[in-house]
Design a protein around this motif. Structure first.
Motif: not given
Lengths: 483, 519
Positions: A170-176
């Protein structure tokens, strides 16, 4: 010392000096060219551009320089992933039947001018997803059914993978990452290294340099396989699965015609039209290559010797040429006012007499001899018909006794005229010939006609008597044979 | 510069600011670049400075040439430019001024017959083309062109002022008819390039005061022309075009070649045939096997085949093509020309060539060819004039073989580097009357999208067996430097230097300016 010998020696020295200077000049010239080309080569290797929308299709926009092509990687567990790195395991050759329609045996892939090279940094197994997981093409590429432009991004967004892989993009700067192996970054992202700041290589599929409307084709019940081949049999889908123009010709056939029904076939149906920036024609030059016709299309392969063979194509279908070339492209040579060096090399002014005699190239392809050639020869005083003040005293042809006096011998102008009459026409006016070849009372009476002439001359006399009257008076007995 | 994003999209706008074109082009190409009512003004200008010497070196002409063209075009006058089915209307025109300031005023002065060169003009202006064209009307059935236009087919390259209508039927063929006036030299805004050869013709205005001045120089007059063609349509692998053309000469023609009134008739008036020809060409391809191209042009007035050609291509592998080419040529001329009735023997050419594309960037092609010039081997029979040398076996020489052979070979290669290239070509021609052999290496490179470098060098040797004093070996080079001002616009200077024993040192300097302004 013999003055002539001294002069020869001086000339020889001068020649040696000239040759030395020439050698240095050639070396310098090639050095300069080499430097220029070496410098330019780097510029031509620039990466294709990446737009924001393209970055959506991949992962982290702030990635490092991506590797080109598949590369082996390993998950956190250390077991190497081997599938989805190439179309077939071991990078085996894709069978012709699985390639898009129109592909050839020993296929060399689609045009890079139309489909620029891609950078596939995702490991993906289409066969597993389609055959084993029973997914349809539209499951991951829903946009393909509604897309109306090649600008549309049809590769799935990474969030689409999250449902099965347990990841969160969802957040490409914080991929899980997910919990199991299939959720690890390295499972899909080739070259991923855990200690590298969570960076992944950029995935890049440049837009195609063409016009295409997926929606129109889907609405006509044309399925994915009909244009892209058997991707469900493959692991990684590469450029090789993009449609071939020959495959398009199953429905679209050039030249355009109402007989083809709905599948319009003018070139700009699929190829990018350049508008005024391209003179209203197709855009042919792209960063990824130059658009040239394939050899199977009108046999119009633009090989290095096409300049010698293009007449076959232009004579048959000039409108085909006109899709990419404006009139002035043709007039540049065929009505040229500037000598094209690709055809007339070096000191052509001194060489051209030899070539005209050889007729290696037909001068009349570009020059009207009684205008272009004659005018220049008259100005230079070469022609018999030029102005008296400009006419040269010297003789161009071999001695008269050999060249023009009767009887004929080897080397007589009669034979030269027979085998290449155009060479004569480039310098002489009809008066020059009439002096000897005109009928009795007008010229010398030396008949230039070929055998069987009188049997067919009646029609010619009737349709245009003017050339007959140049050599024969209307009432001449010999002319009556044609009446 | 004067390039709007509307016309060029992102491409033109980006290039105009000088950003790297590599990225700009790829992005722009993705979007349909054209918009309704695209318009452009283009101009090409070249200046050339060189000398011409006669074979003896006695006469030297200084060429100070300036050639400039001005083109105007309006594309996509209709508002459905992105619909390939929509009718389109286009207007295109180009005017040319071709001056030689090295020419003497005396060469055009009728009161200086000792210097006058009939037909020579120091600064002619011609309309190269100017037409309005419509396509795809009535659901693709109808197309037209009106104005000065070219026709290119197996009858050659031709130009006329008039109209052309093309009807594309639903039955895989199209019919084209046209009519108008042939473009003729000596008439306003015209050149002689497109009229049939064999007649020395041009503007004789001013010659009235002395009709005996150059009587062989024929006055130009209008030449009505009609033509028709039937062409296949809608099939790519097979294309054929059957074409017919008829042109008439009108007005007065000087018949007497010596002095008006000394011979009868001195002139001939009347409408008469200039050319009537029939041509056909065909092209068929099997993509996995090869292709064939063939055609002919038959002169219905002379009743002779003027040209026959055939080319067979065999695609031996995805990268290799082998070809066999045949060409038959016999010269034919304008109906007013006496040379139609001179014995002219045909040339037959046979060529074998191969092309190889080792990589997408590199292409190599080469071939060998042989020509059979044909000559007379025995006295002609059935001659109207039996005392002619052509009919006399006595005291005449006839070659034992009708074939006068000539051989040749060529090899060329090209390596593409982006928009630039590196190329080479070598040619050899060998014949009884002269040989020519030589090679050129050339290249062009654009650096940082705007700096253009061009270079060419080569060695050529020619032997003129009829005039051995004309033999020479030439080394030459050309260096060019240019700057791309904005899209399709370039300023370039090049310098050519040739060295051979005939010319000594020959120099040629050229300046080019190409401007394209688009809306």
């Amino acid at each position: 010392m013999n003055p002539a010998a001294h002069e020869d020696e001086t000339t020889e020295e001068t020649r040696r000096g000239s040759l030395g200077a020439l050698f240095v000049l050639v070396i310098a010239l090639f050095g300069a060219i080499g430097t220029a080309f070496a410098q330019g080569e780097g510029a031509s290797r620039q990466s294709p551009p990446v737009t924001d929308t393209q970055a959506d299709a991949g992962s982290d926009a702030a990635s490092t320089q991506p590797p080109v092509g598949p590369a082996h990687t390993a998950p956190a567990t250390g077991a190497p992933f081997t599938s989805g790195l190439a179309p077939l395991p071991g990078n085996a050759r894709v069978p012709l039947g699985w390639l898009p329609p129109g592909a050839f045996e020993q296929d060399t892939g689609p045009s890079t001018a139309v489909y620029p090279p891609q950078k596939l940094t995702i490991r993906f197994n289409h066969k597993f997803h389609v055959v084993t997981q029973k997914l349809e093409c539209k499951s991951c590429h829903p946009g393909a059914l509604t897309s109306q432009s090649v600008n549309d991004v049809l590769t799935p967004k990474p969030t689409l993978c999250d449902g099965c892989h347990g990841t969160d993009h969802t957040n490409l700067n914080d991929v899980q990452a997910g919990d199991d192996d299939s959720g690890q970054c390295a499972f899909c992202h080739i070259g991923y290294k855990a200690g590298d700041g969570n960076r992944v290589a950029k995935f890049h599929i440049p837009h195609s340099n063409m016009v295409f409307n997926h929606q129109k084709h889907a609405a006509r019940n044309i399925n994915c396989q009909q244009c892209h081949g058997d991707i469900h049999e493959l692991e990684l889908a590469t450029r090789d699965q993009l449609p071939r123009m020959r495959g398009c010709f199953g429905c679209h056939q050039h030249p355009d015609s109402v007989s083809r029904g709905d599948a319009k076939s003018s070139c700009d149906t699929c190829h990018v039209k350049g508008g005024a920036s391209e003179g209203g024609l197709l855009k042919t030059t792209f960063a990824s290559g130059v658009l040239n016709p394939p050899r199977w299309m009108h046999n119009a392969q633009h090989a290095p010797d096409f300049i010698q063979r293009h007449k076959y194509v232009a004579a048959n279908d000039s409108q085909f040429c006109a899709n990419c070339h404006k009139e002035e492209y043709c007039t540049g040579c065929h009505d040229g006012r500037v000598r094209p060096r690709s055809i007339h090399p070096a000191d052509y002014l001194n060489m051209h007499a030899t070539e005209a005699r050889l007729a290696t190239q037909k001068c009349t392809s570009c020059h009207r001899e009684q205008s272009f050639c004659l005018g220049c020869h008259q100005r230079l005083g070469v022609s018999m018909s030029g102005p008296t003040a400009a006419r040269e005293a010297g003789r161009f042809h071999p001695p008269r006794q050999e060249w023009s006096d009767a009887p004929r011998r080897p080397g007589h102008h009669a034979f030269e005229a027979m085998r290449n009459l155009n060479a004569c026409v480039s310098c002489h006016i009809e008066r020059d010939c009439v002096v000897c070849h005109g009928g009795q009372g007008i010229g010398g009476g030396f008949n230039p006609h070929g055998g069987g002439f009188s049997s067919g001359c009646a029609t010619q006399l009737k349709r245009n008597p003017r050339p007959c009257y140049v050599c024969h008076e209307p009432g001449a007995p010999v002319l009556q044979r044609c009446q | 510069m004067l390039v709007s994003a509307r016309a060029h999209g992102q491409d033109g706008a980006t290039k105009a600011t000088g950003a790297p074109a590599a990225s700009a082009k790829s992005t722009a190409a993705a979007a349909p670049a054209s918009r309704p009512l695209d318009a452009e003004i283009t101009s090409d200008t070249s200046a050339q400075f060189y000398e011409m010497r006669s074979p003896t070196g006695q006469t030297i002409i200084a060429r100070r040439r300036l050639t400039t063209t001005l083109g105007v075009a309006v594309y996509d006058l209709f508002d459905k430019v992105d619909d390939p089915r929509a009718p389109t209307v286009t207007f295109r025109a180009r005017l040319r001024y071709d001056a030689d300031y090295g020419g003497s005023v005396e060469e055009t002065a009728i009161n200086r017959p000792d210097r006058l060169v009939p037909g020579f003009s120091r600064g002619p202006v011609d309309l190269m083309y100017g037409y309005i064209e419509g396509r795809r009307f009535f659901n693709g059935l109808l197309g037209f062109r009106l104005g000065r236009q070219y026709v290119t087919d197996s009858l050659g390259w031709w130009s006329f002022d008039g109209g052309q209508v093309k009807v594309t039927t639903p039955y895989y063929f199209a019919v084209e008819v046209y009519g108008g006036l042939e473009q003729r030299g000596g008439l306003p805004l015209s050149t002689s390039r497109f009229e049939r050869d064999g007649v020395w013709r041009g503007d004789r205005s001013g010659y009235e005061r002395d009709p005996s001045l150059y009587p062989s120089f024929q006055p130009s007059d209008i030449a009505p022309a009609i033509g028709a063609a039937v062409e296949s349509a809608g099939v790519t692998w097979l294309h054929g075009r059957l074409t017919y053309r008829r042109v008439y000469n009108t007005g007065t023609s000087n018949v007497s070649q010596f002095a008006s009134g000394l011979r009868s008739p001195a002139t001939y008036d009347g409408t008469r045939i200039s050319q009537e020809r029939l041509g056909y060409s065909i092209d068929a391809t099997l993509p996995t096997l090869g292709g064939i191209k063939a055609g002919f042009a038959y002169d219905l007035y002379v009743k002779q085949m003027g040209n026959v050609f055939a080319s067979l291509d065999w695609y031996t592998s995805p990268k290799v093509t082998l070809s066999l080419d045949y060409d038959y040529f016999r010269p034919t001329f304008d109906g007013d020309s006496i040379w139609n009735f001179f014995m002219a023997m045909p040339m037959n050419d046979l060529g074998l060539r191969a092309s190889w594309d080792p990589t997408p960037r590199l292409g190599i092609a080469g071939g060998v060819r042989a020509r059979a010039f044909t000559v007379q081997t025995e006295p002609e029979k059935d001659l109207a004039f039996q005392t002619s040398p052509n009919a006399l076996s006595e005291a005449n020489y006839y070659p034992t073989s009708a074939i006068d052979p000539m051989g040749g070979a060529n090899l060329s290669g090209r390596y593409r580097i982006g928009e630039g290239f590196l190329g080479a070509r070598a040619v050899a021609d060998v014949h009884r009357t002269g040989d020519r052999v030589g090679m050129d290496v050339y290249g062009e490179r654009t650096i940082e999208t705007r700096y253009v470098l061009q270079a060419r060098t080569g060695v050529w040797q020619w032997n003129d067996k009829l005039r051995t004093d004309r033999d020479a070996t030439n080394f030459g080079y050309v260096l060019g430097v240019g700057y791309k001002l904005f899209p399709r616009s370039l300023v370039l200077a090049d310098f050519q230097h040739d060295m051979n024993r005939i010319a000594g040192q020959r120099f040629r300097a050229m300046l080019w300016l190409t401007i394209a302004l688009a809306k």
